[in-house]
Motif scaffolding. Sequence first.
Motif, PDB file in Angstrom:
ATOM      1  N   SER A   1       0.710  -1.327   0.082  1.00 35.36           N
ATOM      2  CA  SER A   1       0.000  -0.058  -0.117  1.00 35.36           C
ATOM      3  C   SER A   1       0.733   1.202  -0.061  1.00 35.36           C
ATOM      4  O   SER A   1       0.351   2.384   0.041  1.00 35.36           O
ATOM      5  CB  SER A   1      -0.963  -0.140   1.124  1.00 35.36           C
ATOM      6  OG  SER A   1      -0.155  -0.149   2.374  1.00 35.36           O
ATOM      7  N   GLU A   2       2.047   1.142  -0.092  1.00 35.14           N
ATOM      8  CA  GLU A   2       2.981   2.128   0.043  1.00 35.14           C
ATOM      9  C   GLU A   2       3.511   2.559  -1.558  1.00 35.14           C
ATOM     10  O   GLU A   2       4.180   1.852  -2.136  1.00 35.14           O
ATOM     11  CB  GLU A   2       4.090   2.126   0.962  1.00 35.14           C
ATOM     12  CG  GLU A   2       4.950   3.328   1.383  1.00 35.14           C
ATOM     13  CD  GLU A   2       5.901   3.190   2.384  1.00 35.14           C
ATOM     14  OE1 GLU A   2       6.357   4.174   3.210  1.00 35.14           O
ATOM     15  OE2 GLU A   2       6.136   1.784   2.784  1.00 35.14           O
ATOM     16  N   PRO A   3       3.506   4.071  -1.876  1.00 36.53           N
ATOM     17  CA  PRO A   3       4.074   4.378  -2.988  1.00 36.53           C
ATOM     18  C   PRO A   3       5.747   3.704  -3.111  1.00 36.53           C
ATOM     19  O   PRO A   3       6.419   4.008  -2.212  1.00 36.53           O
ATOM     20  CB  PRO A   3       4.205   5.737  -3.322  1.00 36.53           C
ATOM     21  CG  PRO A   3       2.629   6.198  -2.335  1.00 36.53           C
ATOM     22  CD  PRO A   3       3.040   5.208  -1.150  1.00 36.53           C
ATOM     23  N   ILE A   4       6.083   3.418  -4.150  1.00 38.12           N
ATOM     24  CA  ILE A   4       7.481   2.861  -4.545  1.00 38.12           C
ATOM     25  C   ILE A   4       8.550   4.019  -3.996  1.00 38.12           C
ATOM     26  O   ILE A   4       9.393   3.507  -3.202  1.00 38.12           O
ATOM     27  CB  ILE A   4       7.609   2.352  -6.035  1.00 38.12           C
ATOM     28  CG1 ILE A   4       6.975   1.107  -6.116  1.00 38.12           C
ATOM     29  CG2 ILE A   4       9.102   2.121  -6.161  1.00 38.12           C
ATOM     30  CD1 ILE A   4       7.026   0.657  -7.688  1.00 38.12           C
ATOM     31  N   GLU A   5       8.536   5.002  -4.381  1.00 38.33           N
ATOM     32  CA  GLU A   5       9.256   6.174  -4.108  1.00 38.33           C
ATOM     33  C   GLU A   5       9.557   6.173  -2.586  1.00 38.33           C
ATOM     34  O   GLU A   5      10.469   6.425  -1.926  1.00 38.33           O
ATOM     35  CB  GLU A   5       9.176   7.351  -4.731  1.00 38.33           C
ATOM     36  CG  GLU A   5       9.183   7.597  -6.069  1.00 38.33           C
ATOM     37  CD  GLU A   5      10.701   7.468  -6.721  1.00 38.33           C
ATOM     38  OE1 GLU A   5      11.711   7.608  -5.917  1.00 38.33           O
ATOM     39  OE2 GLU A   5      11.022   7.104  -7.995  1.00 38.33           O
ATOM     40  N   GLU A   6       8.499   6.205  -1.798  1.00 40.54           N
ATOM     41  CA  GLU A   6       8.350   6.346  -0.500  1.00 40.54           C
ATOM     42  C   GLU A   6       8.861   5.094   0.283  1.00 40.54           C
ATOM     43  O   GLU A   6       9.607   4.981   1.204  1.00 40.54           O
ATOM     44  CB  GLU A   6       6.887   6.673  -0.035  1.00 40.54           C
ATOM     45  CG  GLU A   6       6.350   7.929  -0.508  1.00 40.54           C
ATOM     46  CD  GLU A   6       7.196   9.101   0.130  1.00 40.54           C
ATOM     47  OE1 GLU A   6       7.826   9.019   1.160  1.00 40.54           O
ATOM     48  OE2 GLU A   6       7.804   9.794  -0.733  1.00 40.54           O
ATOM     49  N   ALA A   7       8.527   3.812  -0.324  1.00 34.73           N
ATOM     50  CA  ALA A   7       8.876   2.722   0.469  1.00 34.73           C
ATOM     51  C   ALA A   7      10.552   2.475   0.481  1.00 34.73           C
ATOM     52  O   ALA A   7      10.692   1.937   1.438  1.00 34.73           O
ATOM     53  CB  ALA A   7       8.148   1.386  -0.472  1.00 34.73           C
ATOM     54  N   VAL A   8      11.022   2.804  -0.722  1.00 33.93           N
ATOM     55  CA  VAL A   8      12.443   2.610  -0.693  1.00 33.93           C
ATOM     56  C   VAL A   8      13.280   3.298   0.320  1.00 33.93           C
ATOM     57  O   VAL A   8      14.383   3.432   0.710  1.00 33.93           O
ATOM     58  CB  VAL A   8      13.128   2.611  -2.124  1.00 33.93           C
ATOM     59  CG1 VAL A   8      12.643   1.703  -2.850  1.00 33.93           C
ATOM     60  CG2 VAL A   8      12.884   4.122  -2.757  1.00 33.93           C
ATOM     61  N   LYS A   9      12.575   4.575   0.660  1.00 35.26           N
ATOM     62  CA  LYS A   9      13.186   5.432   1.840  1.00 35.26           C
ATOM     63  C   LYS A   9      12.752   5.222   3.134  1.00 35.26           C
ATOM     64  O   LYS A   9      13.383   5.661   4.057  1.00 35.26           O
ATOM     65  CB  LYS A   9      12.412   6.874   1.556  1.00 35.26           C
ATOM     66  CG  LYS A   9      12.890   7.622   0.323  1.00 35.26           C
ATOM     67  CD  LYS A   9      12.035   9.067   0.093  1.00 35.26           C
ATOM     68  CE  LYS A   9      12.359   9.512  -1.474  1.00 35.26           C
ATOM     69  NZ  LYS A   9      13.725  10.182  -1.418  1.00 35.26           N
ATOM     70  N   ASN A  10      11.949   4.006   3.384  1.00 37.99           N
ATOM     71  CA  ASN A  10      11.307   3.742   4.751  1.00 37.99           C
ATOM     72  C   ASN A  10      11.596   2.194   4.847  1.00 37.99           C
ATOM     73  O   ASN A  10      10.652   1.950   5.851  1.00 37.99           O
ATOM     74  CB  ASN A  10       9.853   4.213   4.597  1.00 37.99           C
ATOM     75  CG  ASN A  10       9.548   5.662   4.370  1.00 37.99           C
ATOM     76  OD1 ASN A  10      10.416   6.508   5.065  1.00 37.99           O
ATOM     77  ND2 ASN A  10       8.571   6.010   3.707  1.00 37.99           N
ATOM     78  N   ILE A  11      12.389   1.536   4.452  1.00 36.06           N
ATOM     79  CA  ILE A  11      12.545   0.161   4.567  1.00 36.06           C
ATOM     80  C   ILE A  11      13.076  -0.094   6.019  1.00 36.06           C
ATOM     81  O   ILE A  11      13.909   0.645   6.647  1.00 36.06           O
ATOM     82  CB  ILE A  11      13.698  -0.353   3.823  1.00 36.06           C
ATOM     83  CG1 ILE A  11      13.362  -0.334   2.281  1.00 36.06           C
ATOM     84  CG2 ILE A  11      14.011  -1.856   4.165  1.00 36.06           C
ATOM     85  CD1 ILE A  11      14.164  -0.476   1.255  1.00 36.06           C
ATOM     86  N   GLY A  12      12.397  -0.776   6.689  1.00 40.07           N
ATOM     87  CA  GLY A  12      12.792  -1.165   8.079  1.00 40.07           C
ATOM     88  C   GLY A  12      13.137  -2.706   8.360  1.00 40.07           C
ATOM     89  O   GLY A  12      13.132  -3.224   7.576  1.00 40.07           O
TER      90      GLY A  12
END
Length: 215
Positions: free
Chosen positions: A204-215
């Motif tokens: 559910s997360e946009p790709i550009e945001e997802a790669v900045k927020n990997i946990g």
Amino acid sequence: MNIAVVGANGRIGKQLIKLLQQNEEHSPRAIVRKKEQAETFQNKGIQSSLVDLEGTVEQIREGLDGADAVIFTAGSGGHTDSDKTLLVDLDGAVKTMEAAKQAEIKRFIIVSALQAHNRENWNESLKPYYAAKHFADKALEQSGLTYTIIRPGGLLDEPGTGQVAASENLSRGSIPREDVAKTVVASIAEEHTYNRGFDLTSGSEPIEEAVKNIG
């Protein structure tokens, strides 16, 4: 950046070439093993190199010369025996890492498989494939290259949604190849993906945001 895509004629590779060709910051180079494949890309105005991953490190290095980064998305395919999986998915990947170092290329992204880092979660029917991915990933972690390991779930040929889940551990899931390719491109210059690996599925997360927020 000049991006060498190893396995450019594969289903993820073709998506990557298309995205990189459309991207103003990058230009693709198709690394393929057949002359007719190279000619197809060249006819589209895309630089290409003929490389056999079962060849020598020096031969692979020649194909990578001038590149700023390498994306490894090659594979022996689902209809080959375990020996080809060993020679391409594992040894071919490791030789490409060695070739990148010889060519003084620092950035290296590899497309692996969901949970390849956890033996307990390997698909029983695909154990040789998972073993190849596991040890290729381990070699990349120890290579000294600035790496990213992307481990997608079950691969789909349906259109991408642009929405993913990216985490160091995901239990299961699938994802369109188009979204895998978009995540790879988004990771090239994203420092949050440097020197780490992550599982990738639809989410559910946009790709550009997802790669900045990997946990």
